[in-house]
Design a protein around this motif. Structure first.
Motif, short mmCIF file in Angstrom:
data_model
loop_
_atom_site.label_atom_id
_atom_site.label_comp_id
_atom_site.label_asym_id
_atom_site.label_seq_id
_atom_site.Cartn_x
_atom_site.Cartn_y
_atom_site.Cartn_z
N ASP A 182 61.57 -107.65 -71.00
CA ASP A 182 61.68 -106.21 -70.70
C ASP A 182 60.50 -105.48 -70.05
OD1 ASP A 182 59.85 -104.99 -72.50
OD2 ASP A 182 61.19 -105.35 -74.13
N ARG A 219 46.91 -93.71 -60.11
CA ARG A 219 46.47 -94.14 -61.40
C ARG A 219 45.55 -93.11 -62.02
NH1 ARG A 219 44.66 -97.87 -63.05
NH2 ARG A 219 45.99 -99.48 -62.26
N GLY A 259 41.16 -105.11 -65.43
CA GLY A 259 40.35 -103.91 -65.32
C GLY A 259 40.94 -102.71 -66.03
N GLY A 295 44.45 -101.03 -68.67
CA GLY A 295 45.68 -101.17 -69.46
C GLY A 295 45.74 -102.42 -70.31
N ILE A 296 46.88 -103.11 -70.21
CA ILE A 296 47.16 -104.28 -71.05
C ILE A 296 46.14 -105.40 -70.81
CG2 ILE A 296 48.84 -106.13 -71.42
CD1 ILE A 296 51.02 -103.94 -70.68
N ASP A 337 40.30 -108.60 -61.20
CA ASP A 337 41.04 -107.41 -60.79
C ASP A 337 40.69 -107.11 -59.34
OD1 ASP A 337 42.43 -105.07 -62.83
OD2 ASP A 337 42.11 -104.53 -60.73
N TYR A 376 37.39 -100.58 -61.65
CA TYR A 376 37.99 -100.88 -62.95
C TYR A 376 37.19 -101.93 -63.70
CZ TYR A 376 42.16 -98.64 -60.99
OH TYR A 376 43.03 -97.78 -60.42
N ILE A 385 38.97 -109.32 -56.75
CA ILE A 385 39.73 -110.04 -55.72
C ILE A 385 41.18 -109.58 -55.74
CG2 ILE A 385 40.42 -112.01 -57.17
CD1 ILE A 385 39.70 -113.78 -54.70
N LEU A 424 44.79 -110.52 -55.72
CA LEU A 424 45.54 -111.75 -56.03
C LEU A 424 46.50 -112.14 -54.92
CD1 LEU A 424 46.30 -110.95 -59.74
CD2 LEU A 424 45.16 -113.03 -58.94
N ALA A 479 48.36 -109.21 -64.12
CA ALA A 479 48.35 -108.23 -63.02
C ALA A 479 49.76 -108.00 -62.52
CB ALA A 479 47.46 -108.72 -61.89
N VAL A 499 52.41 -104.87 -60.28
CA VAL A 499 52.61 -103.56 -59.66
C VAL A 499 54.07 -103.16 -59.84
CG1 VAL A 499 50.73 -103.72 -57.99
CG2 VAL A 499 52.98 -104.69 -57.43
N CYS A 517 55.66 -110.10 -68.62
CA CYS A 517 56.94 -109.78 -67.97
C CYS A 517 57.32 -108.35 -68.29
CB CYS A 517 58.00 -110.77 -68.45
SG CYS A 517 57.65 -112.47 -67.99
N SER A 518 58.59 -108.09 -68.58
CA SER A 518 59.01 -106.71 -68.82
C SER A 518 60.43 -106.67 -69.38
CB SER A 518 59.01 -105.95 -67.49
OG SER A 518 59.74 -104.77 -67.60
N LYS A 544 60.21 -109.33 -62.35
CA LYS A 544 59.92 -109.68 -63.74
C LYS A 544 60.95 -110.69 -64.26
CE LYS A 544 56.18 -107.29 -64.29
NZ LYS A 544 54.88 -107.92 -64.57
N VAL A 559 58.06 -99.49 -73.02
CA VAL A 559 57.24 -98.39 -72.49
C VAL A 559 55.85 -98.46 -73.11
CG1 VAL A 559 57.04 -95.92 -72.09
CG2 VAL A 559 59.27 -96.94 -72.44
#
Ligand SMILES: NC(=O)c1ccc[n+]([C@@H]2O[C@H](COP(=O)([O-])OP(=O)(O)OC[C@H]3O[C@@H](n4cnc5c(N)ncnc54)[C@H](O)[C@@H]3O)[C@@H](O)[C@H]2O)c1
Length: 502
Positions: free
Chosen positions: A235, A244, A272, A274-275, A294, A299, A310, A312, A339, A341, A388-389, A406, A434
């Motif tokens: 999820d 950001r 850099g 968040g998670i 990152d 960051y 760098i 990715l 990482a 987006v 993932c998500s 994802k 979330v």
């Protein structure tokens, strides 16, 4: 003093759970029909009170509830573990055989949950139902057992929904093949065949199911089914890659620090913020050396060395990351592909550039880095965790590129668990719901539809934190998850399992 009931506690998984609870200082009421009378013994820092008990007998539950209420005043946890196994195929099953399994496995679980809910204090408690991978896929040759586990899985979901308002967390674990007396009816040849069918090529030990992280699933606020040794599920949420907010700081307030990763090495992408930042910091706090990667040097400014700025998506990114990790660490124990987006658009509105951008970072970059890192991962013992998500698991409006990316990463996780287990490398994923990054906070504040769809329907009615997800990632990397591969751990407050009315 915490109080827990464990059913089916005379042997196997139940005994391992009872011992683990008691060793951490809890009072355990261990129930089993093969116990004789009542006895008490100090174990570890806690104690185990054993009693002869039939989980299918309502009167036994009334008696034990009265005893818990009088002696301890409340109950903190119930582990519904008792079950019987009946290796009879559908066409040969009798009414008596079916009824016997249903009584212990289903009725016993219901009676236990009902008694526990009445004993749990207003601040809540935790119920963990021990299911089985037979309750996820269905075993042939054990009709009653397998279907009873499907029923327990259903009870878990519905009870999670109904009891969320009383702060009672309800979760299930789904052990695969565990070396307990329950498998004893099989021939040695069958057991060898069974073990060979498991990617990790062995049966689980009861202690691996009992691992303190199993009750910890609930502590991390995940209404979830945790598959031990198996596969699938996921999820997520979004944010706009262009925008950001200020960097979030991570920290483990109020949690006892362990040193599970002393001397280990890790590469964390998207470290850099968040998670990724929370994960890198927790790994470091628990003793690991982490290469933080990152694309944004700002960051990374406060991250400790080693670190690498760098993109990715760049052609040379995998080679440079691998070379840096190799020079610094020699071998890498943990690769965290974090990482990512967002692509919060309907497909009709998604440009080629957006599709390439999202797939390029979320899928292609993770695949390329993983491929090039493989020769340098510790064998055996290395592990990979993909972030993932929830959106990789179900459809959700207007998020086609992101959800597809994802979903691909979830499938890569399952696929690699099959391919890499021969080398002793485990591959798992987390699927956050979330999670409170600044951009999400902004959307939550401004978008009532989104708030309703994503938060107000979540059994645990809050957004997650980066630390919630980092905790799951560390669990999957750590010593308590050594029999887990191909698993996708939802960290979503129960959103995928049981949406509640807003
Ligand atoms: N926040 C949520 O609600 C949520 C929910 C589900 C899944 N996720 C996933 O969690 C992961 C981390 O997200 P987060 O919430 O911490 O977001 P975030 O934006 O705070 O962190 C992502 C990090 O990845 C880095 N990054 C992005 N593209 C990169 C590239 N090409 N090269 C190098 N670094 C790059 C960013 O600079 C950033 O530091 C992502 O994969 C995201 O899809 C997040």
């Amino acid at each position: 003093m915490k109080t827990a009931i464990v059913t089916g506690a005379a042997g196997g998984i139940g005994a391992a759970i009872a011992t683990l609870f008691a060793s951490s200082g809890a009072t355990v009421i261990a129930l089993d029909r093969s116990f004789t009378g009542v006895s008490e013994q100090a174990t570890g820092a806690g104690q185990i009170l054993s009693a002869s008990f039939d989980v299918a007998d309502e009167a036994d539950w009334t008696a034990i509830s009265d005893m818990v209420s009088e002696r301890f005043g409340h109950l903190d946890a119930l582990i519904n573990n008792a079950a019987i196994f009946n290796p009879v195929p559908f066409l040969e099953e009798s009414v008596a055989g079916f009824q016997a399994v249903t009584d212990v496995n289903q009725l016993g679980t219901f009676l236990g949950m009902r008694a526990a809910a009445a004993l749990m204090p207003t601040q809540g408690g935790s119920i963990v139902n021990v299911c089985s991978t037979g309750g996820l896929r269905g075993f042939s040759g054990a009709f009653s057992y397998s279907t009873s586990k499907w029923a327990i899985r259903g009870m878990t979901k519905v009870a999670a929904r109904e009891l969320a308002g009383r702060n009672i967390r309800v979760n299930a674990v789904h052990p695969g093949l565990v070396d307990t007396p329950m498998l004893g009816e099989n021939t040695a040849e069958n057991l060898t065949k069974m073990a060979a069918s498991v990617p990790l090529n062995r049966l689980a030990r009861p202690e691996e199911i009992a691992s303190r992280r199993v009750p910890g699933v609930a502590r991390q606020r995940v209404h979830h089914r945790l598959r031990i040794h198996d596969r699938r599920r996921a999820d997520d949420l979004e944010h706009d890659p262009e925008r950001r907010g200020p960097r979030r700081r991570s920290g483990r307030k109020g949690l006892a620090m362990e040193r599970r990763f002393q001397g280990k090495t890790a590469v964390v992408t998207g470290a850099g913020n968040g998670i990724g930042l929370a994960t890198a910091r927790r790994l470091q706090a628990e003793g690991a050396e982490v290469l933080s990667v990152d694309w944004n040097a700002d960051y990374l400014a406060d991250c400790v060395e080693p670190k690498l700025t760098i993109d990715l998506a760049g052609d040379d990114a995998p080679a440079r990351i691998v070379a840096t990790a190799k020079a610094r660490f020699g071998t890498v124990d943990m690769l965290i592909n974090n990482a990512g987006v967002a692509g919060p658009k309907a497909l009709a509105d998604s440009s080629d550039a957006l599709i390439d951008h999202v797939m390029g970072i979320n899928v292609r970059a993770a695949m390329r880095l993983t491929r090039d890192m493989l020769p340098h991962l510790t064998k055996p013992g290395g592990c990979i965790v993909n972030v993932c998500s929830v959106f990789g698991e179900i459809g959700f409006p207007n998020t086609a590129p992101y959800a597809a990316s994802k979903g691909a990463l979830s499938q890569l996780t399952r696929q690699l668990s099959a391919d890499l287990s021969a080398d002793g490398i485990r591959v798992n994923a987390v699927a956050p719901g979330v999670i409170n990054t600044p951009i999400v906070a902004e959307r939550i504040a401004s978008d009532a539809w989104y708030r309703r769809a994503m938060i107000e329907t979540t059994p645990i009615r809050r957004v997650g934190t980066a630390e919630d997800v980092a905790g799951g990632i560390l669990f999957l990397c750590g010593p308590d998850a050594q029999f887990i591969t191909g698993h996708i751990l939802n960290i979503d407050g129960g959103w995928l399992a049981a949406r509640v009315a807003p």
